[in-house]
Structures are given as C-alpha cells and as structure tokens.
Scaffold this motif. Structure first.
Motif, PDB file in Angstrom:
ATOM      1  N   ARG A  60      66.029  29.137 -94.783  1.00 56.44           N
ATOM      2  CA  ARG A  60      65.264  28.425 -93.763  1.00 56.44           C
ATOM      3  C   ARG A  60      64.599  29.438 -92.835  1.00 56.44           C
ATOM      4  NH1 ARG A  60      67.715  29.283 -89.168  1.00 56.44           N
ATOM      5  NH2 ARG A  60      69.954  29.382 -89.003  1.00 56.44           N
ATOM      6  N   ASP A  62      63.617  31.308 -89.402  1.00 53.19           N
ATOM      7  CA  ASP A  62      64.346  31.551 -88.162  1.00 53.19           C
ATOM      8  C   ASP A  62      63.843  30.625 -87.072  1.00 53.19           C
ATOM      9  OD1 ASP A  62      65.828  33.586 -89.271  1.00 53.19           O
ATOM     10  OD2 ASP A  62      64.475  35.164 -88.586  1.00 53.19           O
ATOM     11  N   GLU A  63      64.763  30.171 -86.247  1.00 51.56           N
ATOM     12  CA  GLU A  63      64.416  29.335 -85.109  1.00 51.56           C
ATOM     13  C   GLU A  63      64.843  30.064 -83.845  1.00 51.56           C
ATOM     14  OE1 GLU A  63      66.293  25.561 -85.627  1.00 51.56           O
ATOM     15  OE2 GLU A  63      65.369  25.238 -87.579  1.00 51.56           O
ATOM     16  N   HIS A  65      66.025  30.305 -80.158  1.00 47.56           N
ATOM     17  CA  HIS A  65      66.747  29.514 -79.163  1.00 47.56           C
ATOM     18  C   HIS A  65      66.970  30.377 -77.936  1.00 47.56           C
ATOM     19  CE1 HIS A  65      67.763  26.291 -82.007  1.00 47.56           C
ATOM     20  NE2 HIS A  65      68.023  27.250 -82.892  1.00 47.56           N
TER      21      HIS A  65
END
Length: 91
Positions: A60, A62-63, A65
């Motif tokens: 997935r 990277d997100e 935060h």
C-alpha cells in the motif's frame, strides 16, 4: 572438508579486525573459516530460477500521519533533561 585456510590468512584477517590471536586461536579460526567457506561452496549447488519480469507492487502507499508532540513523546520517559530523553551514563 574444504582446503585448509592457512595461518597467514587468519592472521591477516585478524590484523584487519585489529584482533590479537595466539597460536591456538589461529588454529581454531582456521578450522572455522574453512567450515564457513564450505557453506559458501554449497551455494554453487543451488539451482538457478527464472525471475518473473511482471511483478506487481502489492504494498500500500505510505500515508502521512501527524506524529507525537515532544511533550507526548517524553510523557512516560523515566527521566528527561532539557526536552530530551535522559539515559544512564555510559563508560
């Protein structure tokens, strides 16, 4: 058993690592190096496999935060100093 690693090679490697070895240790390490080299020789017996050129990335993305504030990060620290973690003195 593979070819013997000679004492000069062991002493050379020990010198590179800045390790002083006595004669018994040189003998022991020569045997151990020979065993290690035998393991590498075993890799020659591993068959080659064809790689799959069409691999898909299944990871997935990277997100991003928000991270902890400095105060939150230090909240459970047993000891802090000037806004940093404080650990035991070394040496």
């Amino acid at each position: 058993m593979p070819d013997r690693v000679d004492d000069a090679e062991v002493r050379h490697v020990a010198g590179l690592a800045r390790v002083d070895l006595d004669d018994e240790e040189v003998e022991l390490f020569a045997e151990q190096f020979a065993d290690i080299l035998e393991y590498f020789d075993a890799l020659d017996d591993v068959p080659e496999v064809e790689s799959d050129e069409e691999l898909d990335n299944v990871m997935r993305p990277d997100e991003v935060h928000d991270g902890l504030t400095q105060e939150e990060a230090l909240r459970n620290a047993p000891e802090t100093e000037d806004g940093y973690f404080k650990g035991p003195r070394v040496g």
